[in-house]
Design an enzyme around this catalytic site. Structure first.
Site, PDB file in Angstrom:
ATOM      1  N   LYS A   1       3.005  -8.055 -18.369  1.00  0.00           N
ATOM      2  CA  LYS A   1       3.002  -8.515 -16.985  1.00  0.00           C
ATOM      3  C   LYS A   1       1.849  -9.480 -16.741  1.00  0.00           C
ATOM      4  O   LYS A   1       2.010 -10.504 -16.104  1.00  0.00           O
ATOM      5  CB  LYS A   1       2.910  -7.317 -16.032  1.00  0.00           C
ATOM      6  CG  LYS A   1       2.935  -7.691 -14.547  1.00  0.00           C
ATOM      7  CD  LYS A   1       4.268  -8.299 -14.171  1.00  0.00           C
ATOM      8  CE  LYS A   1       4.314  -8.874 -12.777  1.00  0.00           C
ATOM      9  NZ  LYS A   1       5.422  -9.825 -12.600  1.00  0.00           N
TER      10      LYS A   1
ATOM     11  N   ASN B   1       0.319   0.375   6.418  1.00  0.00           N
ATOM     12  CA  ASN B   1       0.909  -0.586   5.468  1.00  0.00           C
ATOM     13  C   ASN B   1       1.467  -1.737   6.284  1.00  0.00           C
ATOM     14  O   ASN B   1       2.073  -1.497   7.329  1.00  0.00           O
ATOM     15  CB  ASN B   1       2.077   0.025   4.702  1.00  0.00           C
ATOM     16  CG  ASN B   1       1.621   1.038   3.680  1.00  0.00           C
ATOM     17  OD1 ASN B   1       0.431   1.253   3.501  1.00  0.00           O
ATOM     18  ND2 ASN B   1       2.578   1.675   3.029  1.00  0.00           N
ATOM     19  N   GLY B   2       1.333  -2.962   5.789  1.00  0.00           N
ATOM     20  CA  GLY B   2       1.901  -4.108   6.504  1.00  0.00           C
ATOM     21  C   GLY B   2       0.817  -5.055   6.972  1.00  0.00           C
ATOM     22  O   GLY B   2      -0.317  -5.020   6.479  1.00  0.00           O
TER      23      GLY B   2
ATOM     24  N   HIS C   1      21.189 -38.181 -23.459  1.00  0.00           N
ATOM     25  CA  HIS C   1      20.185 -38.629 -24.428  1.00  0.00           C
ATOM     26  C   HIS C   1      20.019 -37.622 -25.572  1.00  0.00           C
ATOM     27  O   HIS C   1      19.020 -37.669 -26.288  1.00  0.00           O
ATOM     28  CB  HIS C   1      18.854 -38.873 -23.718  1.00  0.00           C
ATOM     29  CG  HIS C   1      18.949 -39.947 -22.683  1.00  0.00           C
ATOM     30  ND1 HIS C   1      19.126 -41.277 -23.009  1.00  0.00           N
ATOM     31  CD2 HIS C   1      18.963 -39.895 -21.326  1.00  0.00           C
ATOM     32  CE1 HIS C   1      19.215 -41.994 -21.900  1.00  0.00           C
ATOM     33  NE2 HIS C   1      19.125 -41.178 -20.861  1.00  0.00           N
TER      34      HIS C   1
ATOM     35  N   GLU D   1      13.889 -14.411 -20.804  1.00  0.00           N
ATOM     36  CA  GLU D   1      12.907 -13.344 -20.982  1.00  0.00           C
ATOM     37  C   GLU D   1      13.494 -11.944 -20.844  1.00  0.00           C
ATOM     38  O   GLU D   1      12.996 -11.027 -21.481  1.00  0.00           O
ATOM     39  CB  GLU D   1      11.673 -13.541 -20.087  1.00  0.00           C
ATOM     40  CG  GLU D   1      11.865 -13.317 -18.616  1.00  0.00           C
ATOM     41  CD  GLU D   1      10.542 -13.444 -17.839  1.00  0.00           C
ATOM     42  OE1 GLU D   1      10.599 -13.882 -16.700  1.00  0.00           O
ATOM     43  OE2 GLU D   1       9.474 -13.097 -18.372  1.00  0.00           O
TER      44      GLU D   1
ATOM     45  N   CYS E   1       0.830  -1.198   0.000  1.00  0.00           N
ATOM     46  CA  CYS E   1       0.000   0.000   0.000  1.00  0.00           C
ATOM     47  C   CYS E   1       0.870   1.257   0.000  1.00  0.00           C
ATOM     48  O   CYS E   1       2.075   1.180   0.188  1.00  0.00           O
ATOM     49  CB  CYS E   1      -0.869   0.010   1.242  1.00  0.00           C
ATOM     50  SG  CYS E   1      -1.556  -1.597   1.655  1.00  0.00           S
TER      51      CYS E   1
ATOM     52  N   TRP F   1      -3.512  -2.138  -1.093  1.00  0.00           N
ATOM     53  CA  TRP F   1      -3.322  -3.382  -1.847  1.00  0.00           C
ATOM     54  C   TRP F   1      -3.839  -4.451  -0.897  1.00  0.00           C
ATOM     55  O   TRP F   1      -3.233  -4.726   0.134  1.00  0.00           O
ATOM     56  CB  TRP F   1      -1.841  -3.550  -2.167  1.00  0.00           C
ATOM     57  CG  TRP F   1      -1.441  -4.877  -2.716  1.00  0.00           C
ATOM     58  CD1 TRP F   1      -1.067  -5.982  -2.004  1.00  0.00           C
ATOM     59  CD2 TRP F   1      -1.349  -5.263  -4.083  1.00  0.00           C
ATOM     60  NE1 TRP F   1      -0.750  -7.012  -2.846  1.00  0.00           N
ATOM     61  CE2 TRP F   1      -0.907  -6.602  -4.129  1.00  0.00           C
ATOM     62  CE3 TRP F   1      -1.596  -4.601  -5.293  1.00  0.00           C
ATOM     63  CZ2 TRP F   1      -0.710  -7.291  -5.323  1.00  0.00           C
ATOM     64  CZ3 TRP F   1      -1.390  -5.297  -6.475  1.00  0.00           C
ATOM     65  CH2 TRP F   1      -0.956  -6.617  -6.479  1.00  0.00           C
TER      66      TRP F   1
ATOM     67  N   ARG G   1       2.831   1.604  -7.703  1.00  0.00           N
ATOM     68  CA  ARG G   1       2.998   0.459  -6.816  1.00  0.00           C
ATOM     69  C   ARG G   1       1.832  -0.524  -6.912  1.00  0.00           C
ATOM     70  O   ARG G   1       1.906  -1.619  -6.362  1.00  0.00           O
ATOM     71  CB  ARG G   1       3.124   0.940  -5.365  1.00  0.00           C
ATOM     72  CG  ARG G   1       4.319   1.826  -5.124  1.00  0.00           C
ATOM     73  CD  ARG G   1       4.175   2.533  -3.803  1.00  0.00           C
ATOM     74  NE  ARG G   1       4.004   1.588  -2.726  1.00  0.00           N
ATOM     75  CZ  ARG G   1       5.012   0.986  -2.101  1.00  0.00           C
ATOM     76  NH1 ARG G   1       6.241   1.246  -2.456  1.00  0.00           N
ATOM     77  NH2 ARG G   1       4.786   0.142  -1.133  1.00  0.00           N
TER      78      ARG G   1
ATOM     79  N   LYS H   1      14.185 -16.966 -16.622  1.00  0.00           N
ATOM     80  CA  LYS H   1      14.553 -15.588 -16.260  1.00  0.00           C
ATOM     81  C   LYS H   1      15.549 -15.030 -17.271  1.00  0.00           C
ATOM     82  O   LYS H   1      15.414 -13.918 -17.738  1.00  0.00           O
ATOM     83  CB  LYS H   1      15.187 -15.516 -14.864  1.00  0.00           C
ATOM     84  CG  LYS H   1      14.281 -15.629 -13.681  1.00  0.00           C
ATOM     85  CD  LYS H   1      13.345 -14.470 -13.454  1.00  0.00           C
ATOM     86  CE  LYS H   1      12.048 -14.677 -14.190  1.00  0.00           C
ATOM     87  NZ  LYS H   1      11.039 -15.461 -13.570  1.00  0.00           N
TER      88      LYS H   1
ATOM     89  N   GLU I   1      13.472 -22.437 -13.949  1.00  0.00           N
ATOM     90  CA  GLU I   1      13.131 -21.045 -13.627  1.00  0.00           C
ATOM     91  C   GLU I   1      14.304 -20.111 -13.952  1.00  0.00           C
ATOM     92  O   GLU I   1      14.107 -19.018 -14.486  1.00  0.00           O
ATOM     93  CB  GLU I   1      12.708 -20.948 -12.146  1.00  0.00           C
ATOM     94  CG  GLU I   1      12.433 -19.549 -11.629  1.00  0.00           C
ATOM     95  CD  GLU I   1      11.364 -18.770 -12.380  1.00  0.00           C
ATOM     96  OE1 GLU I   1      10.659 -19.349 -13.226  1.00  0.00           O
ATOM     97  OE2 GLU I   1      11.262 -17.548 -12.141  1.00  0.00           O
TER      98      GLU I   1
END
Ligand code: M6R
Length: 609
Positions: A604, A100-101, A505, A489, A2, A74, A27, A486, A482
């Site tokens: 995104k 916030n939190g 193989h 992309e 937030c 948020w 944000r 990264k 992963e």
């Protein structure tokens, strides 16, 4: 996460509040609100949705008060709505709070307050703070705030306003950022510097445990014990764009560095105080329910799919139930064998990815039990699934997913532990042991993040290679996938991940002198086999960079470069090994001059097929 703003001075507060909140829009948020002290009463307006909806509500009725606070929310506790938006007040509107939190112990506090007659109107954890203030206040505002802070547990940046004390704003910080901007005859409060740099560049950056007493002509900072702090002024030299990124060059780097906090926020409230069990209030599963499930699917896309692959290991190992992991774009079209004895788990940062959402809907249609793991409260998947567990990573802005991935791993691990606890498939002692290791992960991620220089050097050395291979076995292979994604992309380097045992193989034909190979070797159960595979590629003169657990003295004998991560159980180590891979991708992209946060051709949130 937030956004918070506050103003006290000689001008109309709402103008700064709306402008400051606009500067924090990047944000991400789902609702917004402001409060202004107008003498007789405190004016409050809130609205779900964009700031424009709030501005529309305020049209022709902007409050005149010169003291005010504002917030963009948020959602974590409670869906996005007008009522859950901040600011929050006590029963009589005497105290107003933005936060916030996460207040971890808000539930027992709320129950006590309700029992004593307090009326709550929101589902948030924040509202308890306003009611607590009302309970303890006897005329001393600062004293009451200090008392409230002693009662709450968790992470917060908080700003308090009181009808009885119109000449002051109080704020407090614990693990969430908060700055006080110093003006002339006016002062500002914000969770992030972009909100204030148009007004002042002189700031006090609050530390954990500090309380600021902000008046129009003075700012005093108190420490945890109530003593005065002699705070040095921090002069902000960043431009507005750098300020949005918290001083980091890119959102991706900021988000990589936010992982210790994101992971801690996601796990902390869900571990019992005695560290002996996992609490997932979101699920009410019992042994009968778990016994009735004969098949589990994990369905997702991209990075979330990679988190699902790790999740399969966790559930199969700890719960001994068969798990299939599927790409949502495949699953939805291949007539999956699903019925009312199937549990389908979808994983998605955004909660909006079209393929994953369609897979969820299809699963429901086929009668499956459904669970969504997502970062966005109120998202389509959160609304569609029967059960939801949220990662509390805060908004992820960079296209390349980093903190969403690590928080997804944390939740998959906690989910598997919870299922094992309910189904009694592992002992209480083993659960305790794993929880104690889990609790160390945030600090271990921080430790891993502190050693970036060798990674920068590798990125500079190998950033111009056209092909990079990632190898590993077992969970190392999942992380290799992963790491390769990264790199692909954001740096546009052709990167492929292979299960080490598969090299012979076919892929071994591509391993020639000078080809960089990133070899993960942390899984003790297959360590010798992994070592043999590493020797295979080394024998073909590949440049091998090893990723190993601390104290692995063996690997260093065969490789020129090894990046070490702290030791933990082999199930949890993916949370650490992925970090150098994220950094390697980041610095390789920088070396190649790529647009890290907005890579070509990618979005995104993928809400199209
Ligand atoms: O929002 P979701 O987690 O559903 O998104 C899934 C993928 O689109 C996402 O993870 C994508 O692969 C990222 N760009 C990877 O960094």
């Amino acid at each position: 996460m937030c956004g918070i703003v506050g103003y006290i001075g000689g001008k109309r507060a709402v103008d700064f509040l709306l402008d400051g909140l606009t500067k924090l829009e990047y944000r991400g948020y789902d609702s917004a609100g402001i409060a202004a002290n107008c003498g007789e009463n405190i004016f409050i307006e809130k609205s779900v949705g964009r700031l424009d909806s709030l501005k529309e509500k305020l049209k022709n009725r902007l409050p005149a008060g010169t003291v005010g606070i504002g917030h963009t929310r948020w959602a974590t506790h409670g869906r996005p709505s007008d009522l859950n938006a901040h600011p929050h007040t006590d029963c009589h509107g005497n105290f107003v709070v933005v936060h916030n939190g996460i207040i971890e112990n808000y539930m027992p506090l709320k129950e006590e307050l309700i029992a004593r007659g307090h009326k709550f109107i929101s589902e948030t954890d924040t509202e308890v703070v306003a009611h607590l203030l009302e309970e303890v206040y006897t005329g001393d505002f600062v004293g009451a705030v200090r008392e409230v802070l002693n009662k709450i547990e968790g992470s917060y940046s908080l700003v308090f306003m009181s009808k009885m004390h119109p000449d002051v704003l109080l704020c407090a910080k614990q693990e969430n950022p908060l700055v006080v901007g110093l003006g002339k005859g006016e002062n500002f409060i914000a969770s992030d510097i972009p909100a204030i740099i148009a007004h002042t560049r002189d700031t006090f950056i609050l530390n954990d445990g500090e309380i600021a007493i902000v008046k129009k002509d003075s700012v005093q900072i108190l420490n945890r014990q109530g003593g005065l702090v002699d705070k040095k002024i921090f002069h902000v030299s960043w431009n507005a764009e750098a300020a949005e990124k918290g001083g980091y060059e890119h959102f991706m780097l900021k988000e990589i560095n936010e992982q210790p906090k994101a992971v801690r926020d996601t796990m902390s409230k869900r571990i019992a105080k005695d560290g002996a069990s996992i609490i997932l209030d979101e699920l009410n599963w019992d042994k009968n329910f778990l016994n009735s499930i004969n098949k589990i699917y994990i369905v997702a896309c991209g990075t979330a799919y990679h988190a699902g692959l790790v999740g399969k290991f966790y559930i199969e190992k700890l719960v001994r139930k068969l798990v299939e992991v599927d790409l949502a774009s495949e699953y939805r079209y291949r007539d999956p064998i699903v019925d009312d004895k199937t549990l389908v788990i979808v994983i998605s940062q955004s909660g909006e990815t079209l393929d994953t959402l369609a897979a969820l809907k299809e699963s429901k249609r086929l009668g499956a039990k459904t669970l969504a793991i997502t970062n966005v409260v109120g998202s389509s998947m959160a609304r569609e699934a029967e059960n939801v567990i949220h990662t509390w990573a805060g908004p992820e802005i960079a296209v390349a997913s980093t903190k969403a991935y690590t928080t997804q791993l944390i939740l998959m691990f906690m989910l598997a532990l919870y299922m094992a606890q309910v189904a009694e498939t592992i002992s209480g002692d083993e659960i305790k042991r794993l929880i104690s290791l889990l609790k160390k992960i945030p600090a271990q991620i921080s430790e891993t993040l502190s050693d970036v220089e060798p990674i920068k050097t590798f990125a500079r050395q190998y950033g111009f290679n056209e092909d990079v291979f990632y190898i590993g076995r077992s969970l190392d292979y999942c992380v290799a996938l992963e790491g390769a994604l990264k790199l692909k992309e954001i740096s546009y380097i052709h990167a492929e991940a292979y299960a080490s045992g598969e090299l012979k193989h076919g892929t071994l034909a591509l391993i020639v002198e000078g080809v960089p190979v990133i070899a993960l070797a942390t899984q003790k159960s297959v360590y010798d086999k992994t070592l043999s595979n590493i020797k295979e590629v080394k024998a073909r003169d590949a440049i091998v960079i090893g990723i190993a657990a601390a104290n692995d003295i063996e690997l260093e004998k065969y490789l020129d470069h090894v990046i070490f991560v702290p030791e933990t159980d082999e199930l949890l180590i993916p949370l650490l090994t992925v970090v150098p891979l994220q950094l390697l991708a980041y610095y390789a992209a920088i070396t190649r001059g790529c647009d890290v946060d907005k890579p070509r051709n990618l979005a995104k949130s993928v809400t199209v097929e």
